[in-house]
Design a protein around this motif. Structure first.
Motif, PDB file in Angstrom:
ATOM      1  N   LYS A  14    -138.760  50.803 -72.254  1.00 17.39           N
ATOM      2  CA  LYS A  14    -138.808  50.684 -73.714  1.00 17.39           C
ATOM      3  C   LYS A  14    -138.868  52.058 -74.373  1.00 17.39           C
ATOM      4  CE  LYS A  14    -138.904  46.136 -73.792  1.00 17.39           C
ATOM      5  NZ  LYS A  14    -138.922  45.860 -72.366  1.00 17.39           N
ATOM      6  N   TRP A  15    -139.654  52.969 -73.787  1.00 20.24           N
ATOM      7  CA  TRP A  15    -139.736  54.321 -74.332  1.00 20.24           C
ATOM      8  C   TRP A  15    -138.400  55.040 -74.211  1.00 20.24           C
ATOM      9  CZ3 TRP A  15    -142.744  56.417 -77.676  1.00 20.24           C
ATOM     10  CH2 TRP A  15    -144.058  55.969 -77.818  1.00 20.24           C
ATOM     11  N   MET A  18    -136.152  53.770 -76.867  1.00 13.93           N
ATOM     12  CA  MET A  18    -136.520  54.306 -78.176  1.00 13.93           C
ATOM     13  C   MET A  18    -136.030  55.742 -78.336  1.00 13.93           C
ATOM     14  SD  MET A  18    -138.086  52.712 -80.653  1.00 13.93           S
ATOM     15  CE  MET A  18    -139.190  51.553 -79.852  1.00 13.93           C
ATOM     16  N   ALA A 291    -133.409  45.357 -75.142  1.00 15.87           N
ATOM     17  CA  ALA A 291    -134.866  45.530 -75.165  1.00 15.87           C
ATOM     18  C   ALA A 291    -135.661  44.252 -75.012  1.00 15.87           C
ATOM     19  CB  ALA A 291    -135.266  46.224 -76.471  1.00 15.87           C
ATOM     20  N   HIS A 297    -140.365  46.216 -80.426  1.00 17.34           N
ATOM     21  CA  HIS A 297    -139.277  47.118 -80.043  1.00 17.34           C
ATOM     22  C   HIS A 297    -137.976  46.792 -80.778  1.00 17.34           C
ATOM     23  CE1 HIS A 297    -141.938  46.699 -76.361  1.00 17.34           C
ATOM     24  NE2 HIS A 297    -142.131  47.943 -76.755  1.00 17.34           N
TER      25      HIS A 297
END
Length: 353
Positions: A14-15, A18, A291, A297
């Motif tokens: 997820k990071w 992003m 995602a 998110h």
């Protein structure tokens, strides 16, 4: 131990998504500023933008180049980013709220209502004294909200409650009626003014400047903050309204707040750029594929990717038949329609085995 490893891997993914979305948005903005007849290097662009932001003299080149980069290109690119981010975020909120992949600012009718408000302001050349230059976006937002109320009233009348499927159908009906009314206004416009309104209806960010950025900015900030803050409520609603009520959520109040925020984003975007389709429909779909369904998110990723996508769509619109420009709404429809068809067919096949 295995579960912990899976959770850590998911969090890292997820990071990375992003960071990737932020890089995509930044690269899109830089590409939009770079492209043009006047060639400017990346270091010069950075010096010009940094100098303007921090009120420093970092660029020692020609003043005309500085004006082109700051006043024309960067303001247009930033406006395209805000419009794309607004439509994508509103689309993600509508889809999560109504648990329907077909929900977006256009199918709900909000965009059509905002378009009608803007066309009326343009048609009658109205400017309210107490609103000044904010007349167009404020009226567009109000018309979008009024359209939403009409959709809710029709839904309540038809089914006795605000069922998600009936909201979509009512939105399509209201949108069709409003489109017919806009066509009537266009038929009454003098021939020399028709092209201006038609070009606006097809969607464009050309011939826009910092004034338009200033118009959309406060609405974007307010609407985005409200929706991003309510990601937990959207997650709860994705499980069904009954489950959300059992979790202690005031469903009616929260749905109203989120719908108003999404209407603010849609109305302000339509007011400054006209009708741009498929952004709020396709981008949230792609984000969910990458995602997953968690709105913590989905919302920020939709905002970043949607903004960057519209910047690139605008770049294509002004480059493909240069020196002429295509309406950006034509580009997004040509790209978005086949992508959405592919996603829809894929989802249906997965569901039916």
């Amino acid at each position: 131990m295995a579960d912990l490893s899976i959770q850590t891997s998911s969090k890292n993914k997820k990071w990375l998504l992003m960071i990737g979305a932020a890089c995509f948005a930044a690269c899109s903005i830089l590409s939009g500023v770079l492209a043009g007849a006047v060639q400017v290097t990346v270091p010069d662009i950075i010096n010009i933008l940094a100098g303007k932001v921090f009120h420093l003299q970092l660029y020692d080149g020609e003043q005309s180049t500085e004006i082109i980069i700051w006043e024309i290109r960067f303001s247009r690119v930033l406006l395209a980013f805000f419009v794309g981010a607004s439509l994508s975020l509103a689309g993600a909120a509508f889809q999560g709220l109504l648990q329907n992949p077909l929900a977006d600012p256009y199918t709900i009718g909000v965009s059509s209502g905002a378009s009608l408000g803007a066309v009326i302001i343009i048609f009658f050349q109205i400017q309210l004294t107490f609103l000044g230059h904010f007349t167009l976006p404020v009226i567009a937002v109000l018309f979008g909200m009024i359209t939403l109320l009409i959709v809710f009233a029709l839904t309540q009348l038809a089914s006795g409650k605000l069922t998600n499927e009936t909201i979509i159908l009512a939105g399509i009906i209201v949108s069709s009626f409003i489109s017919a009314f806009i066509s009537l206004l266009i038929a009454l416009v003098p021939r020399e003014d028709i092209s201006q309104i038609l070009y606006w209806i097809m969607g464009s960010v050309s011939m826009r400047g910092w004034g338009h950025v200033q118009l959309i900015s406060p609405f974007f900030v307010i609407g985005a903050l409200i929706i991003l803050y309510h990601y937990r409520e959207l997650n709860n609603l994705a499980l069904g309204e009954q489950s959300a009520q059992f979790a202690g959520m005031n469903v009616k109040r929260k749905k109203t707040i989120i719908l108003i925020a999404a209407s603010i984003l849609t109305g302000s975007a339509v007011a400054v750029s006209g009708a741009i389709s498929f952004v709020g429909l396709v981008i949230p779909h792609l984000v969910r594929l990458l995602a997953g369904p968690n709105h913590r998110h989905v919302l920020p990723l939709s905002m970043l990717i949607g903004g960057g996508y519209l910047v690139l769509a605008d770049l294509l619109a002004r480059s493909i038949i240069s020196p002429k420009e295509l309406p950006i709404g034509v580009i997004t429809a040509l790209i978005g329609s086949p992508i959405f068809t592919f996603l829809l067919v894929k989802n249906r096949r997965q569901k039916h085995g």
